[in-house]
Design a protein around this motif. Structure first.
Motif, mmCIF file in Angstrom:
data_model
loop_
_atom_site.group_PDB
_atom_site.id
_atom_site.type_symbol
_atom_site.label_atom_id
_atom_site.label_comp_id
_atom_site.label_asym_id
_atom_site.label_seq_id
_atom_site.Cartn_x
_atom_site.Cartn_y
_atom_site.Cartn_z
ATOM 1 N N HIS A 38 -6.611 7.634 2.449
ATOM 2 C CA HIS A 38 -6.623 7.080 1.096
ATOM 3 C C HIS A 38 -5.285 6.404 0.815
ATOM 4 O O HIS A 38 -4.219 6.987 1.034
ATOM 5 C CB HIS A 38 -6.859 8.190 0.057
ATOM 6 N N VAL A 39 -5.358 5.165 0.338
ATOM 7 C CA VAL A 39 -4.159 4.421 -0.048
ATOM 8 C C VAL A 39 -4.419 3.762 -1.398
ATOM 9 O O VAL A 39 -5.567 3.570 -1.810
ATOM 10 C CB VAL A 39 -3.782 3.349 1.003
ATOM 11 N N THR A 40 -3.335 3.424 -2.093
ATOM 12 C CA THR A 40 -3.447 2.752 -3.391
ATOM 13 C C THR A 40 -2.572 1.504 -3.379
ATOM 14 O O THR A 40 -1.445 1.519 -2.879
ATOM 15 C CB THR A 40 -3.011 3.690 -4.535
ATOM 16 N N ARG A 41 -3.132 0.413 -3.949
ATOM 17 C CA ARG A 41 -2.376 -0.828 -4.111
ATOM 18 C C ARG A 41 -2.031 -1.017 -5.583
ATOM 19 O O ARG A 41 -2.804 -0.664 -6.473
ATOM 20 C CB ARG A 41 -3.191 -2.031 -3.640
ATOM 21 N N HIS A 42 -0.869 -1.611 -5.810
ATOM 22 C CA HIS A 42 -0.421 -1.884 -7.173
ATOM 23 C C HIS A 42 -1.076 -3.180 -7.651
ATOM 24 O O HIS A 42 -0.471 -4.249 -7.656
ATOM 25 C CB HIS A 42 1.096 -1.995 -7.206
ATOM 26 N N ARG A 43 -2.342 -3.061 -8.045
ATOM 27 C CA ARG A 43 -3.090 -4.197 -8.585
ATOM 28 C C ARG A 43 -4.285 -3.638 -9.347
ATOM 29 O O ARG A 43 -4.648 -2.480 -9.202
ATOM 30 C CB ARG A 43 -3.544 -5.140 -7.478
ATOM 31 N N ARG A 44 -4.911 -4.447 -10.165
ATOM 32 C CA ARG A 44 -5.966 -3.957 -11.053
ATOM 33 C C ARG A 44 -7.340 -3.903 -10.398
ATOM 34 O O ARG A 44 -8.222 -3.195 -10.870
ATOM 35 C CB ARG A 44 -6.031 -4.816 -12.316
ATOM 36 N N GLY A 45 -7.570 -4.631 -9.337
ATOM 37 C CA GLY A 45 -8.890 -4.626 -8.720
ATOM 38 C C GLY A 45 -8.815 -4.917 -7.248
ATOM 39 O O GLY A 45 -7.765 -5.292 -6.714
ATOM 40 N N THR A 52 -9.866 4.195 2.669
ATOM 41 C CA THR A 52 -10.361 3.954 1.315
ATOM 42 C C THR A 52 -9.196 3.403 0.497
ATOM 43 O O THR A 52 -8.148 4.052 0.379
ATOM 44 C CB THR A 52 -10.883 5.243 0.665
ATOM 45 N N VAL A 53 -9.389 2.204 -0.040
ATOM 46 C CA VAL A 53 -8.345 1.547 -0.813
ATOM 47 C C VAL A 53 -8.647 1.697 -2.296
ATOM 48 O O VAL A 53 -9.711 1.302 -2.771
ATOM 49 C CB VAL A 53 -8.241 0.053 -0.456
ATOM 50 N N HIS A 54 -7.710 2.293 -3.036
ATOM 51 C CA HIS A 54 -7.789 2.384 -4.482
ATOM 52 C C HIS A 54 -6.829 1.356 -5.069
ATOM 53 O O HIS A 54 -5.836 0.979 -4.432
ATOM 54 C CB HIS A 54 -7.382 3.785 -4.962
ATOM 55 N N CYS A 55 -7.101 0.921 -6.284
ATOM 56 C CA CYS A 55 -6.208 -0.019 -6.959
ATOM 57 C C CYS A 55 -5.839 0.535 -8.328
ATOM 58 O O CYS A 55 -6.663 1.168 -9.001
ATOM 59 C CB CYS A 55 -6.867 -1.382 -7.114
ATOM 60 N N ALA A 56 -4.602 0.331 -8.745
ATOM 61 C CA ALA A 56 -4.140 0.831 -10.039
ATOM 62 C C ALA A 56 -3.048 -0.089 -10.562
ATOM 63 O O ALA A 56 -2.269 -0.655 -9.781
ATOM 64 C CB ALA A 56 -3.606 2.250 -9.904
ATOM 65 N N PRO A 57 -2.961 -0.245 -11.894
ATOM 66 C CA PRO A 57 -1.943 -1.122 -12.469
ATOM 67 C C PRO A 57 -0.528 -0.571 -12.361
ATOM 68 O O PRO A 57 0.433 -1.304 -12.559
ATOM 69 C CB PRO A 57 -2.378 -1.247 -13.937
ATOM 70 N N SER A 58 -0.401 0.726 -12.074
ATOM 71 C CA SER A 58 0.934 1.307 -11.887
ATOM 72 C C SER A 58 0.850 2.390 -10.823
ATOM 73 O O SER A 58 -0.147 3.108 -10.749
ATOM 74 C CB SER A 58 1.478 1.895 -13.190
ATOM 75 N N TYR A 87 0.842 -1.193 0.000
ATOM 76 C CA TYR A 87 0.000 0.000 0.000
ATOM 77 C C TYR A 87 0.883 1.251 0.000
ATOM 78 O O TYR A 87 1.907 1.292 0.683
ATOM 79 C CB TYR A 87 -0.882 0.050 1.249
ATOM 80 N N VAL A 88 0.469 2.279 -0.752
ATOM 81 C CA VAL A 88 1.099 3.597 -0.640
ATOM 82 C C VAL A 88 -0.003 4.611 -0.358
ATOM 83 O O VAL A 88 -1.120 4.505 -0.870
ATOM 84 C CB VAL A 88 1.875 3.991 -1.913
ATOM 85 N N VAL A 89 0.296 5.585 0.471
ATOM 86 C CA VAL A 89 -0.660 6.644 0.770
ATOM 87 C C VAL A 89 -0.892 7.451 -0.502
ATOM 88 O O VAL A 89 0.047 7.754 -1.249
ATOM 89 C CB VAL A 89 -0.131 7.544 1.902
ATOM 90 N N SER A 90 -2.134 7.819 -0.788
ATOM 91 C CA SER A 90 -2.455 8.455 -2.062
ATOM 92 C C SER A 90 -3.564 9.492 -1.909
ATOM 93 O O SER A 90 -4.051 9.752 -0.805
ATOM 94 C CB SER A 90 -2.868 7.394 -3.093
ATOM 95 N N HIS A 91 -3.915 10.092 -3.046
ATOM 96 C CA HIS A 91 -5.025 11.039 -3.141
ATOM 97 C C HIS A 91 -4.899 12.147 -2.090
ATOM 98 O O HIS A 91 -3.824 12.714 -1.928
ATOM 99 C CB HIS A 91 -6.359 10.286 -3.066
ATOM 100 N N ARG A 92 -5.996 12.442 -1.384
ATOM 101 C CA ARG A 92 -5.977 13.540 -0.416
ATOM 102 C C ARG A 92 -4.943 13.324 0.690
ATOM 103 O O ARG A 92 -4.303 14.280 1.158
ATOM 104 C CB ARG A 92 -7.351 13.706 0.238
ATOM 105 N N SER A 93 -4.788 12.099 1.118
ATOM 106 C CA SER A 93 -3.840 11.826 2.196
ATOM 107 C C SER A 93 -2.411 12.104 1.737
ATOM 108 O O SER A 93 -1.610 12.677 2.485
ATOM 109 C CB SER A 93 -3.980 10.376 2.668
ATOM 110 N N ALA A 94 -2.086 11.712 0.504
ATOM 111 C CA ALA A 94 -0.755 12.002 -0.035
ATOM 112 C C ALA A 94 -0.574 13.499 -0.232
ATOM 113 O O ALA A 94 0.509 14.049 0.022
ATOM 114 C CB ALA A 94 -0.556 11.270 -1.360
ATOM 115 N N ALA A 95 -1.617 14.192 -0.693
ATOM 116 C CA ALA A 95 -1.538 15.638 -0.876
ATOM 117 C C ALA A 95 -1.216 16.329 0.442
ATOM 118 O O ALA A 95 -0.426 17.282 0.498
ATOM 119 C CB ALA A 95 -2.843 16.171 -1.457
ATOM 120 N N LEU A 96 -1.828 15.849 1.526
ATOM 121 C CA LEU A 96 -1.542 16.413 2.847
ATOM 122 C C LEU A 96 -0.078 16.223 3.210
ATOM 123 O O LEU A 96 0.589 17.154 3.692
ATOM 124 C CB LEU A 96 -2.444 15.746 3.884
#
Length: 323
Positions: free
Chosen positions: A88-95, A104-110, A64-73
């Protein structure tokens, strides 16, 4: 912070932890994490969100990496109030995205990442693009203007390219196109959005020189190459205070400066935060000034873009030619 898992390992029992917040003096920040009430008292929602990040990260896996609003902060970007209830965090995966009470967990291929305060976060450019996909246009542009003082526009373009096909990428392209690192405050950013979205050519932070090449003024914008526009926030009359001066002295200097610009033949339009609440009237005022300028002789002197240092005649037909 007291974490339930650590407290139990040290010999405490659940009833001891319940007593912390049931008897007062402590609050449950998230499930299993307790913080003294005195620590939370007086914190802004953004400061409380920073604590929330520290509370939830240890229970997340390493991908997981911190992302979106949390990363902006964490990157120090300006954000509007509200929307800080979850990290907000993002995982390196498609779904597999999900939301619970704290995350809130987001997922992205990169995922382009960086490290801030020892925390893995999305890179500054990736954070801006994520904001541009998910936030309102003004919020995204204001944050992006600040980010562009520390990152290159090519980095934003590269992140937009990676985001092809993702939800919100079309609005992200629109927002990134409107960002400009020369903006000095949120009021300038919002003003520029209004002007550019209504078809004006807007060149920020232009220097006006007299016929002898002497610098008369640095202005917020030169619009359509012929109209001087200025945003007046309260900070403008305190930021430039000299020793033993009061805001009235700054106002007087502004008047002298504006008179000198008008004497060269430039119409001048000024506005404040209150005017931004009525963008239609602001657009009409600037349009009338452009019409007046068309009926006047070309301004004297010249204008110089601070982005390139290039000097041009002041009466060029549009601001893009100044650059």
């Amino acid at each position: 912070m007291i974490r339930r898992s650590e407290a139990l390992a040290d010999g405490s029992a659940d009833h001891d932890l319940r007593a912390l917040y049931e008897r007062g003096g402590w609050e449950r920040l998230v499930n299993g994490v307790y913080v003294p009430s005195s620590r939370l008292a007086g914190l802004t929602e953004q400061e409380r969100h920073r604590l929330l990040i520290d509370a939830v990260l240890p229970v997340l896996s390493e991908d997981y990496v911190v992302s979106h609003r949390s990363a902006a902060l964490l990157h120090g970007l300006p954000l509007p109030t509200g929307g800080f209830e979850r990290v907000h965090v993002t995982r390196h995966r498609r779904g597999g995205g999900r939301t619970n009470a704290a995350v809130t967990v987001h997922c992205a291929p990169s995922v382009s990442s960086a490290t801030v305060d020892g925390i893995s976060v999305t890179s500054l450019a990736r954070t801006v693009v994520d904001l541009a996909r998910t936030e309102t246009l003004p919020s995204a542009v204001i944050a992006g203007d600040v980010a562009l003082k520390r990152c290159d526009r090519r980095e934003l373009d590269a992140e937009l390219q990676r985001a092809r096909g993702w939800k919100g990428v079309a609005q992200a392209r629109r927002a990134v196109n409107l960002m400009d690192g020369r903006s000095e405050n949120p009021g300038e950013s919002q003003s520029r959005i209004i002007l550019r979205e209504n078809g004006f050519d807007v060149e920020p932070q232009v220097e006006i020189l007299d016929p002898d090449g002497r610098l008369l003024a640095r202005i917020d914008w030169l619009v359509n190459g012929v109209v001087v526009c200025e945003f007046d926030g309260k900070a403008k009359y305190t930021k430039y205070l000299r020793q033993d001066e009061n805001p009235g002295d700054v106002v007087f200097r502004e008047k002298v400066r504006e008179d000198a610009v008008r004497d060269l033949g430039y119409p001048v339009v000024r506005w404040t935060w209150a005017d931004l609440a009525n963008p239609a009237e602001l657009v009409a005022r600037v349009a009338r000034a452009v019409e007046r300028a068309a009926a006047l002789p070309p301004p004297l002197g010249s204008a110089r873009s601070t982005s390139t240092g290039q000097q041009t005649r002041a009466h060029l037909p549009n601001a893009r030619e100044i650059a």
